[in-house]
Scaffold this active site. Sequence first.
Site, PDB file in Angstrom:
ATOM      1  CB  CYS A   1      -9.619   4.630  -0.294  1.00  0.00           C
ATOM      2  SG  CYS A   1      -8.086   5.132   0.522  1.00  0.00           S
TER       3      CYS A   1
ATOM      4  CG  ASP B   1      -1.850   1.228   1.261  1.00  0.00           C
ATOM      5  OD1 ASP B   1      -2.364   1.609   0.192  1.00  0.00           O
ATOM      6  OD2 ASP B   1      -2.066   1.815   2.338  1.00  0.00           O
ATOM      7  CB  SER B   2       0.181   4.740  -0.857  1.00  0.00           C
ATOM      8  OG  SER B   2      -1.057   4.873  -0.190  1.00  0.00           O
TER       9      SER B   2
ATOM     10  CB  THR C   1      -4.849   4.837  -5.503  1.00  0.00           C
ATOM     11  OG1 THR C   1      -5.691   5.449  -4.523  1.00  0.00           O
ATOM     12  CG2 THR C   1      -4.445   5.850  -6.530  1.00  0.00           C
TER      13      THR C   1
ATOM     14  CG  HIS D   1      -5.557   5.273   3.927  1.00  0.00           C
ATOM     15  ND1 HIS D   1      -4.925   4.669   2.868  1.00  0.00           N
ATOM     16  CD2 HIS D   1      -4.575   5.844   4.676  1.00  0.00           C
ATOM     17  CE1 HIS D   1      -3.619   4.888   2.960  1.00  0.00           C
ATOM     18  NE2 HIS D   1      -3.383   5.600   4.055  1.00  0.00           N
TER      19      HIS D   1
ATOM     20  CD  GLU E   1      -0.758   7.233   5.706  1.00  0.00           C
ATOM     21  OE1 GLU E   1       0.376   7.328   6.178  1.00  0.00           O
ATOM     22  OE2 GLU E   1      -1.223   6.164   5.250  1.00  0.00           O
TER      23      GLU E   1
ATOM     24  CB  CYS F   1      -3.120   0.561  -2.575  1.00  0.00           C
ATOM     25  SG  CYS F   1      -3.184   2.275  -3.161  1.00  0.00           S
TER      26      CYS F   1
HETATM   27  N1  DGL Z   1      -4.786   3.354   0.502  1.00  0.00           N
HETATM   28  C1  DGL Z   1      -4.842   3.995  -0.788  1.00  0.00           C
HETATM   29  C2  DGL Z   1      -6.078   3.513  -1.529  1.00  0.00           C
HETATM   30  O1  DGL Z   1      -6.634   2.499  -1.158  1.00  0.00           O
HETATM   31  C3  DGL Z   1      -4.937   5.476  -0.867  1.00  0.00           C
HETATM   32  C4  DGL Z   1      -4.232   6.468  -0.204  1.00  0.00           C
HETATM   33  C5  DGL Z   1      -3.386   7.338  -1.071  1.00  0.00           C
HETATM   34  O2  DGL Z   1      -3.871   8.368  -1.551  1.00  0.00           O
HETATM   35  O3  DGL Z   1      -2.239   6.971  -1.226  1.00  0.00           O
HETATM   36  O4  DGL Z   1      -6.495   4.127  -2.477  1.00  0.00           O
END
Ligand code: DGL
Length: 266
Positions: free
Chosen positions: A184, A10-11, A75, A186, A151, A73
């Site tokens: 997402c 993930d990011s 994205t 998050h 975050e 993730c």
């Molecule tokens: N966790 C990432 C997602 O599921 C997104 C967060 C980001 O913008 O990096 O899209």
Amino acid sequence: MDKRAIGVFDSGVGGIAVFKEIIENNPNENIIYLGDTKRFPYGNKSKESIIELTKNGIEFLMQKDVKEIIIACGTATSQALEEVRKIYNIPIIGIIEATVKYVKKENIKNIGVMATVGTIRSDAWRKSILKEVPEAKIINKACALLAPMAEEGWIDNKIAQLTIREYLKEISKENEIEAVILGCTHYPLFKNIIKKELRSNVKIIDTGEILSKELREELTKNGMQNEENKPEYKIFLTDIETNFKNVATKLLQKEDIIKNIELAKI
Ligand code: DGL
């Protein structure tokens, strides 16, 4: 049986929500997590950048000899999964396919999707859902502020509540809505607030939970599950900063796993 670890990418901290579900549904599996905290957020980057960053993450995990990679993730799944599957000779799972299968199985037709700007721009959820459920009605909502707020650890304060209320305006006034997909990874951090902002019969779809059950089935089907009962967990970040620990601990509720974070030099 295959004792090699599952790689989770993930990011940032959001993939820890998926990590948690993988532990619950695949308790014997070793897991190596990579959070690209140095380059977070992905949500507002171009498709080309997201593909490049996802390739870096996958190559790092492949060097660790993982047996399968989970792109935890939304994205990266929406914009890079197709590309990276063409390049690398390893099973790669994203968060969309298993969730769409679930939507079809549950016969859900009116759906709200909350995700990052990049994911919504790609229209990947709408396209994937319509392929399986052509009569589905989908309301997409880009929620640019939520991943950075997660975050930051702003997951249960007044600001989080007001921000989510604003983002859900359109979805929550739609009487027909049956489910909201947390597009997402998050966003499970905001699950309680999101629930409160919607009618009580609206289902909140957590992609990590669905994905990890699908992973269990797939590993079993292919004889790739780990049968030993001493799982090891390793967490790598591309930049070490302390807030990750706080948020990840809230998500996992297992401090010992988060204790030793290693730096991934990519
Ligand atoms: N966790 C990432 C997602 O599921 C997104 C967060 C980001 O913008 O990096 O899209």
